[in-house]
Design an enzyme around this catalytic site. Sequence first.
Site: not given
Ligand code: ATP
Length: 602
Positions: A249, A251, A256, A272, A302, A342, A424, A430
């Site tokens: 998907e 990103k 979020r 979150r 998102e 998503f 996690r 990612k």
């Molecule tokens: P980052 O700083 O990389 O966003 P993070 O620690 O906040 O990292 P991660 O779980 O590592 O969170 O990365 C996933 C985040 O990416 C999700 O919390 C969401 O906010 C965002 N996101 C964007 N597009 C998507 C998607 N298609 N599916 C899931 N999450 C997505």
Amino acid sequence: MQFSKLAEMFDRLESTSSRLEMTDILSEFFRTVEPAELRQVIYLSVGRLHPEFYPQELGMADKLVLKAIASVSGRTPKEVEDLWIKTGDPGEVAETLISKKKQMTLFSEPLTFQAVVEGLTLIETATGKDSQDKKMKHLARMMHDSGPLEARYLCRIVTGRMRVGAGAMTVMDALALAFATKEQRPDIERAFNITCDMGLVAETVAEGGIEAVRKIGVTVGDPVKVMLAERLRSLPDIMDRMSGRCAFEYKYDGMRVQAHIRKDGAVKLYSRRLEDLTSNFPDIADALKEQLIGQEAIIEGECVAFDPATGSLLPFQNVTHRRRKHDMEQTVEDVPVRIFMFDLLFHDGKDYTLVPYPERRAKLEASFSKHEGPGPDKVGFTTRAVIENEEQAQEFFDQAVAAKCEGIMAKSLEDISIYRAGSRGFLWIKYKKDYTQALVDTFDLTVVGAFYGMGKRAGMYGALLMAAYDPDTGKFGTTCKLGTGFDDAFLAQLPDMLSKYRSEKKPASLDAEMVPDVWFIPGVVLEVSAADISISPIHTIAFGSVKEDAGLGLRFPRFTGRVRDDKTPEQCTTAAEIVEFYQLQEERDSDSPEMGDEEPSE
Ligand code: ATP
């Protein structure tokens, strides 16, 4: 139950930093408490009357608390203030002054736990012109009936300074020890992750045992801890890990949001970090309600800002303008936002958190209609494709970057691909465009200390001691001394940003060797980049994981300018992730340099 019994338990907890000992103290105490009381005990132990996601109205201004202490102890406000300045802790002030007073007076009615819950509820709900005076009097009345130790905790609770050192992980260990078995601990954790309500979980397990806990499901309106992604350093690695087939998907680079659309038409949006974002995205809340097919749902997506002229997506910084508290109507107009959904966790009476991702995604797509009428559709789905080889993976990734996304999220299509609330893992991986840079990804670290500046930074904080979190031990460990990447405006606002987390001593939840000028309880989270990770004799994160008697440290850390106020300290980069970074880096560059000193502060 007398409140003194709880105060004594808090005191015992505070006097140890051993997680095992805390677990024993808690479990022993939990067994002696009625289930309904236990629920309140859990909330009070973190200074609240409700679960974390309920807005907290308990916070009393320091001035009022000072007045209450003066009136009960018979001291002048000036005397109380002087001691407060000296100790920095209203709890200690109340304890000391009340202890002196009580030596001279007869003891009044002992304070019951129930009376405390009632008194705090009155403080929380006091309204009207004279509400401040009422709050002060409720607190004074409770302190009048309390001993010195109880007064310590009353004052800490009402001023938001309640920190006894036992984190959620320890509380869950203790619940398992008191009412279930070690093997059943994951059921307790899952119930907490899908309800975000430790009080509810504690009451349920105390009353109905583990069987009752297993029946706990998500509730529309109450947030669910979000599922998070692991990272890998290349697309081929991802395809390998996913056994050659998965979904990709886009990103999106936004905020979020977990949306709860209730049967009665009410919509709640959570960050979150479980903060209520509904008032920041009223347009998204309305659109979701209007376009939902069915009566109730929990979805995730998102929220991304876009340029209305071109439809092009805008970077994260733009959507953060929506976090403003005032003038929302104008901001909604100035910052148009779309939600790219998503995931789906609940729909019309059915909990989907244990259903595999392909089915959740299909249900999500079938549950929203297209927008009718003028204006753009504010509700959409993340762009997605099933990927079966490296060429497709690269092509999809390039497309995502061209569409102004951060990269891709790979998602497992296997039967095990449930929604793993609060964890996690590799069901989601990612991969971002900046992974091609020196060190994979950035780190989210919490501030646990500060060093006074020198030279042009004299009189302010010049560098910060940063820590990451280890969910396995429930402790924070230091990772670096951060002195680079701050601009003057940020440095000027740092003392204010950190003041409420200031602590007289090293926080019990922190392992640290380096001693800063000022300690902070973990609270503020900053994003930090670094040149690489090295074995460190000073820093304590992942201590002993890579090398005996050493931790890991970030070299040349730099603040990226991003304050992660959407993350709690427990949602920081974890010890395991730092170890993983270290190993990736070692593989890439087998003779990486040994740890030197960090970059000196500016
Ligand atoms: P980052 O700083 O990389 O966003 P993070 O620690 O906040 O990292 P991660 O779980 O590592 O969170 O990365 C996933 C985040 O990416 C999700 O919390 C969401 O906010 C965002 N996101 C964007 N597009 C998507 C998607 N298609 N599916 C899931 N999450 C997505």
